[in-house]
Every structure is written in C-alpha cells, then in structure tokens.
Design an enzyme around this catalytic site. Structure first.
Site, PDB file in Angstrom:
ATOM      1  N   LEU A 137      36.005  42.932  44.851  1.00  0.00           N
ATOM      2  CA  LEU A 137      36.047  41.627  45.547  1.00  0.00           C
ATOM      3  C   LEU A 137      37.449  41.626  46.198  1.00  0.00           C
ATOM      4  CD1 LEU A 137      35.303  39.237  42.542  1.00  0.00           C
ATOM      5  CD2 LEU A 137      33.573  40.293  44.021  1.00  0.00           C
ATOM      6  N   GLY A 178      39.074  44.054  35.921  1.00  0.00           N
ATOM      7  CA  GLY A 178      39.665  43.338  36.491  1.00  0.00           C
ATOM      8  C   GLY A 178      38.791  42.690  37.685  1.00  0.00           C
ATOM      9  N   ASP A 179      38.649  42.764  39.068  1.00  0.00           N
ATOM     10  CA  ASP A 179      37.572  42.342  40.147  1.00  0.00           C
ATOM     11  C   ASP A 179      36.844  43.347  40.429  1.00  0.00           C
ATOM     12  OD1 ASP A 179      39.650  43.514  41.398  1.00  0.00           O
ATOM     13  OD2 ASP A 179      39.642  42.326  42.998  1.00  0.00           O
ATOM     14  N   GLU A 180      36.572  44.543  39.634  1.00  0.00           N
ATOM     15  CA  GLU A 180      35.804  45.538  40.092  1.00  0.00           C
ATOM     16  C   GLU A 180      34.266  45.417  39.064  1.00  0.00           C
ATOM     17  OE1 GLU A 180      39.188  48.699  41.540  1.00  0.00           O
ATOM     18  OE2 GLU A 180      38.504  48.802  39.423  1.00  0.00           O
TER      19      GLU A 180
END
Length: 253
Positions: A137, A178-180
């Site tokens: 993201l 995280g955002d992965e």
C-alpha cells in the site's frame, strides 16, 4: 304354640383353669399345638423369612448405593465432556491464532509458507502453474500519521476484505507484515487469467475507502512471480515477488 327353649336360661359353661392354660399354649407362635416335632419346620420358616428380609434390606441398600454411584459417574462424565469440548474449542482457537493475522484474519507467514510449499509440490506433480502476488500500500504511513493507528487498522482490515473477494477458495491471501500483503494463486491456466486477477485486485484496492474525514484513496504496487517447476524454493519465490513489487513502485516515480 310350642314353648321355645330359652337360651338365656342355659348358662354358658365356665372355663376351668386347665382350659385357660391349654388355650394359651395353643396361641403361642412357637408352639404348633400338635404333636412334638411338628413346630421345628415352622420355626425354621420364620428364621428363613427373617434372613431373606435382611438380605432384601441389604440388597436395597446396595442398589441405592449403586444408583448414587451411577449418578456421580454421570455427573463426572458430563463435566469431562464439557471440559473436552472447551479444550477442543481452545485448541482450534489457538491453532487459528497461530496461523492467522490477528487484525485482518488473513493467513500469516507461517500458514502461507505451508500452503506455498504444498502448492509447489502439487504443481510439480500436475504440471500446472502458480503465481505469487506481492502487494504494498503506497504511502500508508501517511494514513497512520494523519488519522491515527486505529483508522489505519480499519483500513488494513478493509483491504483484507477486498482481497478475499478477488480470489478463489483455493487461493490464499496473506498479511505479510505492516501494509504488505501476499496472494497465492494456484492452478493458473494462462497469462490472461493471471492478468485478469491482477487487474481485479488493483481496481478493488484503489477504490475509495470511507474514513472519519470522508473518503480516501490509496495507490498500490503489485509485483508478480511465476513459479518455474523445480527452479525456485518457496523463499526465493517470495523474494522474486518482492523485487518485482519494488520495480513496479519505482516505475511510478
């Protein structure tokens, strides 16, 4: 009219002392009133009845004790059954927690690794294809900095929900950290099918998200790695997808 005999004129004969003694001897339960030796069987019957009554009372007490033991065992069995059910529920909860991300409910790294290895082995046997998508993201940190981590967590959960709607039941979506996110696509027939899935994922993830300050949009970077049968290990495949994602991100600059 004949004169009827007057019964009251004939007095009842009086019993003598010897008659009273004979009567009392006849009424005794231990005496038969007959010849000697005839009372022993009757006395023996009385004794046997008394023993049977004792045995019956003992059997009734034993039966009552057995019923209490059965009731106690049934209560113990019900308690053990409840404990086993609770233990089973705790086991499944612990197993789910060990293989899924707590925030999004997606598969975690452990579960992804297991499914990826299984899919690679199946691909080797069936001569099919699989692909791995690495999704990042873009500028997600700005969401946390502007709206707070609670809003960021809600956004990640919505991303996870959208990912699930883009893939089949045989595929796996994973929050890698995280955002992965990673998406394992199995049984890919051709490049057109793969590209269609990538486009669907991209379009769904960049659609506006509701927030406390209105709608916000995100951009995403997607890298793809294709498994070449017997040429890569599972961690090499992830690394190749990661590198492809960074190339896609760099191409936007």
């Amino acid at each position: 009219m004949k004169n009827e005999p007057n019964l009251f004129l004939n007095p009842i004969p009086a019993f003598s002392c010897s008659d009273n003694i004979a009567a009392s001897q006849w009424l005794k339960p231990t005496s038969c009133g007959t010849a000697p030796g005839k009372c022993e069987p009757l006395n023996q019957n009385f004794a046997e009845i008394a023993e049977l009554q004792k045995a019956l009372a003992l059997s009734q007490r034993q039966l009552a004790d057995a019923k209490r033991q059965i009731e106690a065992l049934n209560a113990d069995r019900a308690e053990l059954s409840q404990q086993l059910q609770e233990a089973g529920e705790h086991y499944h909860q612990a197993l789910h927690a060990a293989h899924h991300d707590a925030l999004t409910g997606l598969a975690n790294r452990t579960l992804l690794q297991d499914r990826l290895q299984q899919a690679m082995a199946r691909t080797n046997r069936q001569q099919s294809q699989l692909a791995l998508l690495f999704i990042d993201l873009d500028d997600f940190k700005a969401v946390n900095d502007t709206l707070g981590h609670a809003a960021g967590d809600r956004l990640l959960s919505e991303v996870a929900n959208r990912l699930q709607t883009c893939i089949r039941n045989c595929d796996t979506a994973c929050r890698y950290g995280g955002d992965e996110f990673l998406v394992l696509l199995t049984d890919i027939e051709n490049s057109e099918q793969l590209n269609a899935v990538i486009d669907k994922v991209y379009e769904n993830l960049i659609a506006p998200y509701a927030s406390a300050i209105g709608y916000l949009t995100l951009d995403v970077s997607i890298g793809t790695a294709i498994y070449r049968r017997g040429k890569q290990s599972w961690d090499e495949l992830i690394r190749q997808a990661d590198q492809a994602m960074y190339r896609a991100k760099a191409a936007k600059v």
